[in-house]
Design an enzyme around this catalytic site. Structure first.
Site, PDB file in Angstrom:
ATOM      1  N   ASP A   1     123.773  18.928  -8.854  1.00  0.00           N
ATOM      2  CA  ASP A   1     123.370  20.197  -9.466  1.00  0.00           C
ATOM      3  C   ASP A   1     121.857  20.271  -9.631  1.00  0.00           C
ATOM      4  OD1 ASP A   1     125.743  21.573  -9.815  1.00  0.00           O
ATOM      5  OD2 ASP A   1     126.150  20.727 -11.785  1.00  0.00           O
ATOM      6  N   LEU A   2     121.296  19.228 -10.210  1.00  0.00           N
ATOM      7  CA  LEU A   2     119.871  19.248 -10.536  1.00  0.00           C
ATOM      8  C   LEU A   2     119.004  19.305  -9.282  1.00  0.00           C
ATOM      9  CD1 LEU A   2     119.915  16.602 -13.402  1.00  0.00           C
ATOM     10  CD2 LEU A   2     119.691  19.081 -13.649  1.00  0.00           C
TER      11      LEU A   2
END
Length: 397
Positions: free
Chosen positions: A171-172
């Site tokens: 995600d990051l």
């Protein structure tokens, strides 16, 4: 009173934020923290302020992702709401979204539709697996990407099965790569005058982050395996027990290994036939780690950190999160910053990890409440008072 900007670096850009959960907000946070005019567009619903995916609005996770923004509500499912959004797009520079690929087309907010309104728009999209292809309609979640992207197969101790890492790394990084792509497109727009569609996905980001582990397979057909706390190629590098905890020690090449052996009081390991060369140390890594631990267990972590660093051997303590924020260097770098707010709340969040000498970033504004600046933002985009009131009465905003 003008909305405070976090920086002047990106202040000329207006970003429309349609993102949710984590990957998209991570991308947009880069623009908000560097001073862009970021407008978070919240869905108009009766439960918009209740608990939502990603946690409650005043929880630490949401607060950390959405500082330095303003927010408005808008019902994109209503044709009148779509018309409002298109008026915003006409004056904006960037739109960022992380809907499933089919959703934006169904709403009429896909890139081609918005490009027809504003050819200069840069449109950033994050998905689970890509905008097309056999998996493009699948919902994307970080742990699924960690597994399919190979990360879980090389994380954890040998023989203990796959292990996710302790942060949502897919995600990051997908969010950061989206922000990098949008910035790249904005730079190119200065030359061409045209916007473009920036696409990334959790799966792409995770595979890219494998880096040398992926290259080992592509170039050498070597399938990386789990190595626990041992580095797969620089040996000895890993976690070693001390008298009061643990320490990381990293050696790269023969010279650092020799300095390490001298510093721990075991110079005989340098010439030991099992450890005298890099290939020998790799072959006998478990025995070597045991020999090093027999030395490091005799003294405290603090003593070893001081002495090994003095000897030119890379090392460091292994902190819990509270210990990490208490570290003198972390404090010096200013990675925990307070956010000014008018709610008499203590809000301390994680600061940007890079600095600019002339246009620094700061925590300028707390995260907005649901639709907090709706009227203010619509007025800035040319909507009159009666027009805004009508949109309110029609439950469009």
């Amino acid at each position: 009173m003008p909305f405070p900007r976090a920086s002047q670096a990106l202040s000329r850009f207006t970003v429309l934020d349609l993102t949710r959960i984590r990957s998209g907000p991570t991308a947009v946070r880069q623009f908000a923290d560097w001073g862009a005019n970021v407008i978070k567009i919240d869905a108009l619903s009766d439960d918009a302020g209740s608990e939502q995916p990603g946690g409650p609005r005043q929880g630490s996770d949401f607060q950390n992702l959405h500082r330095n923004k303003r927010a408005m509500t808008l019902n994109l499912k209503d044709p009148r709401g779509l018309a409002v959004f298109k008026r915003l797009v006409a004056k904006a520079d960037v739109v960022v979204e992380n809907f499933r690929p089919d959703v934006k087309a169904r709403l009429g907010i896909d890139y081609e539709s918005l490009k027809a309104i504003n050819p200069g728009i840069v449109y950033g999209s994050i998905s689970g697996f890509g905008q097309d292809g056999p998996y493009h309609k699948r919902p994307g979640f970080d742990q699924i990407a960690q597994g399919m992207g190979g990360l879980m197969s090389i994380t954890g101790a040998p023989g203990e099965g796959p292990m996710r890492v302790g942060i949502p790394v897919a995600d990051l990084t997908a969010g950061l790569f989206c922000a990098l792509g949008v910035l790249t497109a904005l730079l190119e727009r200065d030359v061409s005058g045209q916007g473009q569609w920036v696409q990334t996905s959790l799966l792409q980001a995770q595979i890219f982050m494998l880096d040398f582990q992926a290259a080992r397979w592509l170039m050498e057909q070597d399938v990386p395996k789990q190595a626990g706390n041992n580095h797969p190629t620089s040996i000895p590098t890993g976690v070693f027990k001390t008298s009061d905890g643990y320490i990381n020690i990293a050696t790269t090449g023969g010279k650092i290994w020799e300095r390490c052996a001298q510093a721990i009081g075991a110079p005989e390991l340098i010439t030991h036939p099992d450890y005298a060369t890099g290939p020998a140390r790799s072959k006998n890594r478990d025995a070597l780690n045991t020999a090093i631990s027999a030395c490091t267990e005799k003294r405290s972590t603090e003593e070893w950190v001081n002495d090994l660093n003095a000897a030119g051997v890379p090392c460091g303590p292994i902190y819990s999160v509270d210990q990490m924020f208490a570290d003198a260097q972390v404090k010096h770098l200013g990675l925990a910053q307070d956010v000014p707010n008018d709610q008499n709340r203590k809000i301390t969040l994680v600061a940007q990890p890079f600095t600019l000498s002339r246009t620094p970033s700061q925590m300028a504004a707390r995260p907005p409440e649901v639709g907090e600046q709706t009227e203010e933002l619509l007025a800035e985009f040319g909507f009159g008072a009666e027009e805004i009131a009508e949109l309110r009465r029609g439950k469009v905003v």
